[in-house]
Design an enzyme around this catalytic site. Structure first.
Site, PDB file in Angstrom:
ATOM      1  N   ASP A 169      -5.213   9.988  -4.746  1.00 12.84           N
ATOM      2  CA  ASP A 169      -4.571   9.508  -3.529  1.00 12.84           C
ATOM      3  C   ASP A 169      -4.082  10.699  -2.707  1.00 12.84           C
ATOM      4  O   ASP A 169      -3.441  11.613  -3.235  1.00 12.84           O
ATOM      5  CB  ASP A 169      -3.398   8.625  -3.946  1.00 12.84           C
ATOM      6  CG  ASP A 169      -2.787   7.815  -2.827  1.00 12.84           C
ATOM      7  OD1 ASP A 169      -3.058   8.101  -1.650  1.00 12.84           O
ATOM      8  OD2 ASP A 169      -2.022   6.878  -3.135  1.00 12.84           O
ATOM      9  N   ASN A 181      -9.613  -2.780  -4.554  1.00 10.20           N
ATOM     10  CA  ASN A 181      -8.453  -2.481  -5.382  1.00 10.20           C
ATOM     11  C   ASN A 181      -8.167  -3.685  -6.283  1.00 10.20           C
ATOM     12  O   ASN A 181      -7.837  -4.764  -5.797  1.00 10.20           O
ATOM     13  CB  ASN A 181      -7.250  -2.180  -4.485  1.00 10.20           C
ATOM     14  CG  ASN A 181      -6.038  -1.713  -5.252  1.00 10.20           C
ATOM     15  OD1 ASN A 181      -5.966  -1.830  -6.472  1.00 10.20           O
ATOM     16  ND2 ASN A 181      -5.056  -1.186  -4.543  1.00 10.20           N
TER      17      ASN A 181
END
Length: 288
Positions: free
Chosen positions: A81, A208
């Site tokens: 991330d 996700n």
């Protein structure tokens, strides 16, 4: 073959999952379990490093060190991330250079305004799509490894709606990024629309699988059937750890004896095998 090149090879046998790893131990466990790639979540990093919620509390260099420790513990490709890139276009360029230096192979950059929030929290704000395009182009120009994989992420669904989210990803696709990701879709219909509108760009679309958010609970095969090439299982290992350790500690504090928790513990010998004690002893003995 480099880890980044190996990550790109995974799309030839899609679908696949990037297993969440919040520290070196969970990275080693993911590799031992057969995961093809690892995902380092900003949500998990905020919790593990700072013990705080994902409100953009970690600095760029704190996240860099966190990623680097995880990359050292595994041979798998690491998807890390990158939040908002930690500032403007020059900060975004430094971010990708640091992530490459840390050993990561993939990142996603999101279009939230700073300070950012977890994609499934309320109160998010967005930057203009044109500003996000500038950030993505800056990252692409700063990329040193041509196999490093850059994913454009939008958090617009909860802020301005599904149409704007897809419009944004279409604009981001035109910068030359490698993949697309709309966080927190709220229904199967959202997923179908994302896939239908974006498939013409020929870029892998990310799903996700987090069970704690707003999105439907789908298997890898179900998400793939809807047009999503790969998925994240981002924070479930951390939640599993939290539940297991919480229960163990509560039992011990109630009973006051390790006998009460013995069946919840990996043995000392097994854990030392897991972290590679025998190999370290052998290498040390070579020079004794």
């Amino acid at each position: 073959m480099s880890r980044s090149a190996r990550f790109r090879e995974l799309f030839k046998t899609a679908p696949f999952v990037c297993m969440g790893a919040h520290d070196a131990v969970t990275a080693k466990l993911a590799e031992q379990a057969g995961a093809p790639a690892i995902y380092v979540s900003g949500f998990a990093a905020c919790a593990i490093v700072a013990g705080q919620p994902d409100f953009g509390v970690l600095t760029q260099t704190e996240m860099f060190e966190h990623i680097r420790r995880i990359c050292r513990a595994t041979t798998l490709p690491v998807f890390a991330d990158a939040d908002t890139g930690y500032g403007g276009v020059l900060d975004c360029q430094r971010t990708i250079q640091l992530w490459e230096e840390a050993g990561a192979s993939v990142l996603h950059l999101e279009d939230q305004a700073m300070p950012k929030k977890c994609g499934h929290f309320a109160g998010k704000e967005l930057i203009p799509a044109a500003e996000m395009q500038q950030k993505l182009r800056a990252m692409l120009d700063a990329r040193r490894d041509p196999d490093f994989f850059i994913v454009a992420r939008t958090d617009a669904i909860a802020v301005t709606g599904i149409k704007d989210a897809i419009d944004r990803l279409e604009a981001y696709a035109q910068t030359g990024v490698d993949g697309l990701y709309a966080d927190a879709p709220e229904s199967i219909e959202h997923l179908e629309e994302i896939s239908h509108r974006l498939k013409r760009y020929g870029l892998p679309i990310l799903f996700n699988m987090a069970r704690s958010g707003k999105s439907p609970y789908l298997s890898l095969k179900e998400a793939h059937a809807l047009g999503f090439a790969y998925s994240l299982l981002p924070i479930e290992p951390m939640f599993a750890m939290h539940k297991a350790v919480k229960e163990m500690m509560e039992i011990f504090m109630r009973e006051g004896s390790t006998n009460a928790i013995a069946d919840r513990l990996t043995s000392f010998a097994d854990f030392n095998d897991f972290v590679g004690l025998q190999d370290v002893v052998a290498r040390s003995g070579k020079y004794a």
